[in-house]
Design a protein around this motif. Structure first.
Motif, PDB file in Angstrom:
ATOM      1  N   LEU A 179      39.779  58.379  53.300  1.00  0.00           N
ATOM      2  CA  LEU A 179      40.511  58.786  52.099  1.00  0.00           C
ATOM      3  C   LEU A 179      41.280  57.601  51.525  1.00  0.00           C
ATOM      4  O   LEU A 179      41.352  57.418  50.314  1.00  0.00           O
ATOM      5  N   ARG A 180      41.841  56.776  52.419  1.00  0.00           N
ATOM      6  CA  ARG A 180      42.591  55.602  51.944  1.00  0.00           C
ATOM      7  C   ARG A 180      41.659  54.610  51.261  1.00  0.00           C
ATOM      8  O   ARG A 180      42.055  53.917  50.333  1.00  0.00           O
ATOM      9  N   HIS A 196      43.906  71.310  56.905  1.00  0.00           N
ATOM     10  CA  HIS A 196      44.002  69.862  56.814  1.00  0.00           C
ATOM     11  C   HIS A 196      44.044  69.203  58.196  1.00  0.00           C
ATOM     12  O   HIS A 196      43.377  68.222  58.464  1.00  0.00           O
ATOM     13  N   ALA A 251      39.163  55.650  49.584  1.00  0.00           N
ATOM     14  CA  ALA A 251      38.816  56.282  48.302  1.00  0.00           C
ATOM     15  C   ALA A 251      39.861  56.000  47.230  1.00  0.00           C
ATOM     16  O   ALA A 251      39.520  55.851  46.059  1.00  0.00           O
ATOM     17  N   VAL A 252      41.124  55.904  47.642  1.00  0.00           N
ATOM     18  CA  VAL A 252      42.199  55.772  46.646  1.00  0.00           C
ATOM     19  C   VAL A 252      42.042  54.534  45.754  1.00  0.00           C
ATOM     20  O   VAL A 252      42.061  54.660  44.531  1.00  0.00           O
ATOM     21  N   LYS A 279      46.405  63.595  50.671  1.00  0.00           N
ATOM     22  CA  LYS A 279      45.795  63.752  51.997  1.00  0.00           C
ATOM     23  C   LYS A 279      45.759  62.435  52.765  1.00  0.00           C
ATOM     24  O   LYS A 279      45.914  62.414  53.985  1.00  0.00           O
ATOM     25  N   ALA A 280      45.552  61.343  52.022  1.00  0.00           N
ATOM     26  CA  ALA A 280      45.390  60.062  52.711  1.00  0.00           C
ATOM     27  C   ALA A 280      46.713  59.550  53.258  1.00  0.00           C
ATOM     28  O   ALA A 280      46.764  58.994  54.349  1.00  0.00           O
ATOM     29  N   TYR A 281      47.789  59.738  52.512  1.00  0.00           N
ATOM     30  CA  TYR A 281      49.063  59.116  52.900  1.00  0.00           C
ATOM     31  C   TYR A 281      50.120  60.133  53.349  1.00  0.00           C
ATOM     32  O   TYR A 281      51.215  59.750  53.716  1.00  0.00           O
ATOM     33  N   ARG A 282      49.794  61.418  53.289  1.00  0.00           N
ATOM     34  CA  ARG A 282      50.734  62.467  53.700  1.00  0.00           C
ATOM     35  C   ARG A 282      52.118  62.221  53.105  1.00  0.00           C
ATOM     36  O   ARG A 282      53.113  62.064  53.818  1.00  0.00           O
ATOM     37  N   HIS A 310      43.561  62.946  46.500  1.00  0.00           N
ATOM     38  CA  HIS A 310      43.227  62.050  47.615  1.00  0.00           C
ATOM     39  C   HIS A 310      44.481  61.392  48.204  1.00  0.00           C
ATOM     40  O   HIS A 310      44.583  61.250  49.415  1.00  0.00           O
ATOM     41  N   ILE A 311      45.416  60.986  47.320  1.00  0.00           N
ATOM     42  CA  ILE A 311      46.620  60.295  47.835  1.00  0.00           C
ATOM     43  C   ILE A 311      47.398  61.222  48.757  1.00  0.00           C
ATOM     44  O   ILE A 311      47.876  60.824  49.815  1.00  0.00           O
ATOM     45  N   GLU A 348      40.820  68.490  60.429  1.00  0.00           N
ATOM     46  CA  GLU A 348      39.780  67.514  60.087  1.00  0.00           C
ATOM     47  C   GLU A 348      39.814  66.325  61.029  1.00  0.00           C
ATOM     48  O   GLU A 348      40.813  65.697  61.183  1.00  0.00           O
ATOM     49  N   MET A 353      42.949  61.247  42.101  1.00  0.00           N
ATOM     50  CA  MET A 353      43.917  60.407  42.812  1.00  0.00           C
ATOM     51  C   MET A 353      45.019  61.280  43.422  1.00  0.00           C
ATOM     52  O   MET A 353      45.423  61.083  44.566  1.00  0.00           O
ATOM     53  N   VAL A 413      41.409  62.972  62.741  1.00  0.00           N
ATOM     54  CA  VAL A 413      42.280  62.823  61.579  1.00  0.00           C
ATOM     55  C   VAL A 413      42.286  61.377  61.099  1.00  0.00           C
ATOM     56  O   VAL A 413      42.274  61.098  59.912  1.00  0.00           O
ATOM     57  N   CYS A 472      41.532  60.179  57.298  1.00  0.00           N
ATOM     58  CA  CYS A 472      42.554  59.552  56.467  1.00  0.00           C
ATOM     59  C   CYS A 472      42.152  58.152  56.055  1.00  0.00           C
ATOM     60  O   CYS A 472      42.404  57.731  54.939  1.00  0.00           O
TER      61      CYS A 472
END
Lengths: 272, 293
Positions: B10-11, B290, B13-14, A232-235, A229-230, B293, A226, B3, B7
């Motif tokens: 990834l979101r 990063h 995945a969370v 990278k996903a939410y910067r 991933h968090i 991507e 988590m 990107v 993202c």
């Protein structure tokens, strides 16, 4: 041999205690030039610690994975070794002393609570998969400790008047390195779980048994995943990222060090 | 791959990881939700596969890692749904008939249990010699040790529990054997059994001495829950009882053997291999910035 192990263990404790005390003096700006003393004291502690573990190994005839004392002591040793490797590669990271040595000292205190025992190897413990399981468990504990120390320092940097704030690389570098250690921890944890599953299958005929620590390791896996991933996903901001690492560390501590004590299961007699 | 798509996946995945985390947390705190794993298990596995597919183009090692995770989850689900096991308790020297539903019936002989001890008396090693005779085909003689089960057809045979057994013989007044009864000890130091003599039911409680002790067994006899006799018995000793005699025949070993077939296991092992390939790729491969991507 056991006696030598105990004596050297206490020499290591005093070495780390001295490193912690001098770090504190440096930390509050009393004697900044004493940083070298910290390194020497910690070096003496680590050397004695290595001898202590070696003597213990010779006395019992197996690696440090049977009693809580030897397991905790070996885990702390791995943390110190990781830190020394990091310091050699990144000399600008010396500010981590402020968090790491007190944590190491606490860990040694925890190891000292459990009396050193001479416990011989059980038949079920004779497996190369168990050795892989234990080695990677220790590596993952060591790397998450380092990541935790770095995350704490990112949070502490908000106090610019503190001496330690000037002894660290920029927070971007610090958090990036901390994330590398979280990543390393996740990799080690994955190998640890896989090797443990293979060993459990050979021993009991099932690779997963919902033991509290087994599910705990899955929790830690989820927590580290988590964190990665968090980010990278939410910067997210650096402070939030550091907080996430601290939370993941707490989850790991809860499941690997506290759960085996409070909940009965296959791992009850051991720490990771 | 831009990107945005990276993202967004990834979101996705969370929350999936969060679900995994919550389930593991509940299990860790002792909430028995093993069956609940099936509900998120299937979408979790396919979610991980979908994610691996999305990142395949630019992070192949990570894609391998996630693909392996998906295979492991699938293997776990197969094990959960299809794992078969059958247990049998055997005293050393005895043969029992076993009929696991997924195998043809077989006779199973527990020949001997050999033990080695460390100088302090703790167990160093054990080795169980067994013989498996299927109704058709050749017999298989093998050894089961800790961490090394015996492979039989597509199944494995494990010795899951072992201990000592005291075998008692029941005879009538003329000395004719009426039957035998085994008292089994593992962690427990005493075992109780009921014996049906002609016209009488006697409950016998047998206590075993410490390992290595030369003390005889402690035997207590009860009739209608009332203690009417207590004695010490060694192998070969006779004890008169209402309706006949009781003889301590021998002290031997016993074990609980389990035959297990798990079709999910090869999938899980394959998943681990793919994860490992991904890990190696991550460690030796070039890291992708990063923003690229």
């Amino acid at each position: 041999m056991m006696q030598s192990s105990i004596v050297m263990f206490w020499v290591a404790v005093f070495g780390y205690a001295a490193a912690t005390a001098v770090t504190f003096v440096v930390f509050v700006k009393l004697k900044p030039e004493w940083e070298r003393v910290v390194t020497i004291a910690a070096g003496v502690g680590a050397f004695a610690h290595a001898i202590s573990l070696g003597c213990h190994w010779l006395a019992v005839g197996h690696g440090p994975y049977m009693t809580r004392h030897e397991i905790t002591s070996a885990n702390i040793f791995i943390v110190v070794v990781f830190y020394f490797i990091l310091r050699r590669r990144r000399p600008d990271m010396k500010g981590i002393n402020a968090v790491l040595y007190p944590t190491v000292l606490l860990g040694m205190g925890l190891a000292a609570i459990f009396a050193p025992e001479l416990k011989l190897l059980l038949p079920s413990m004779r497996s190369s998969w168990l050795v892989i399981h234990v080695v990677f468990a220790k590596l993952q504990v060591g790397s998450i400790f380092i990541a935790f120390a770095m995350a704490c320092l990112v949070l502490l940097r908000r106090q610019p008047e503190w001496y330690v704030a000037h002894r660290l690389p920029p927070p971007e570098v610090l958090i990036e390195t901390a994330y590398r250690f979280v990543f390393l921890s996740l990799l080690c944890l994955t190998i640890m779980i896989a090797a443990g599953a293979i060993w459990a299958e050979q021993l009991w005929g099932r690779y997963w048994g919902f033991d509290p620590v087994e599910t705990g390791s899955l929790c830690a896996f989820g927590a580290y995943a988590m964190v990665l991933h968090i980010r990278k996903a939410y910067r997210i901001s650096m402070r939030a990222a550091a907080l996430l690492i601290v939370i993941a560390f707490m989850v790991a501590i809860l499941f690997f060090f506290i759960f085996p004590v409070i909940r009965a299961g296959l791992h009850s007699g051991y720490f990771i | 791959m831009g990107v945005f798509s990276c993202c967004s996946s990834l979101r996705f995945a969370v929350p999936v990881i969060l679900l995994l985390f919550v389930l593991a947390l509940l299990s860790g705190f002792g909430v028995h939700i093993e069956r609940l794993w099936l509900v998120p298990g299937i979408p979790l596995a396919f979610g991980v596969f979908a994610y691996a597919g999305k990142i395949w183009q630019y992070r192949r090692a990570s894609a391998f890692f996630h693909l392996g995770l998906g295979i492991v989850i699938l293997g776990g689900l197969v094990s959960w749904a299809d794992r078969k096991s059958s247990e049998v308790s055997v005293v050393a020297g005895d043969t029992v008939q076993v009929a696991p539903p997924w195998l043809s019936p077989l006779s199973f002989t527990f020949q001997t249990l050999t033990k080695e001890y460390w100088p302090d008396g703790s167990l160093r090693d054990w080795r169980a010699a067994v013989l498996v005779r299927p109704t058709e085909g050749d017999s298989i003689a093998g050894t089961i040790t800790a961490n090394e089960p015996l492979a039989y057809q597509n199944s494995n045979i494990y010795l899951l529990k072992r201990g000592r057994a005291a075998i008692f013989q029941l005879c009538d007044a003329s000395g004719r054997e009426l039957g035998r009864v085994a008292f089994l000890f593992d962690a427990e130091k005493a075992d109780t059994n009921e014996i049906y003599f002609p016209h009488t039911i006697i409950k016998i409680k047998v206590g075993i001495p410490e390992l290595g002790s030369s003390e005889p067994l402690a035997v207590a006899l009860y009739s209608r829950e009332r203690l009417f006799g207590e004695t010490r018995m060694s192998p070969g000793v006779w004890l008169p009882c209402p309706g006949g005699v009781l003889r301590c025949k021998e002290l031997t070993e016993w074990g609980i053997f389990t035959v297990i077939e798990d079709r999910g296991k090869p999938l899980v092992w394959l998943g681990f291999a793919v994860i490992f390939a991904g890990l190696v790729g991550m460690l030796i491969g070039r890291s992708v910035p990063h923003d690229a991507e």
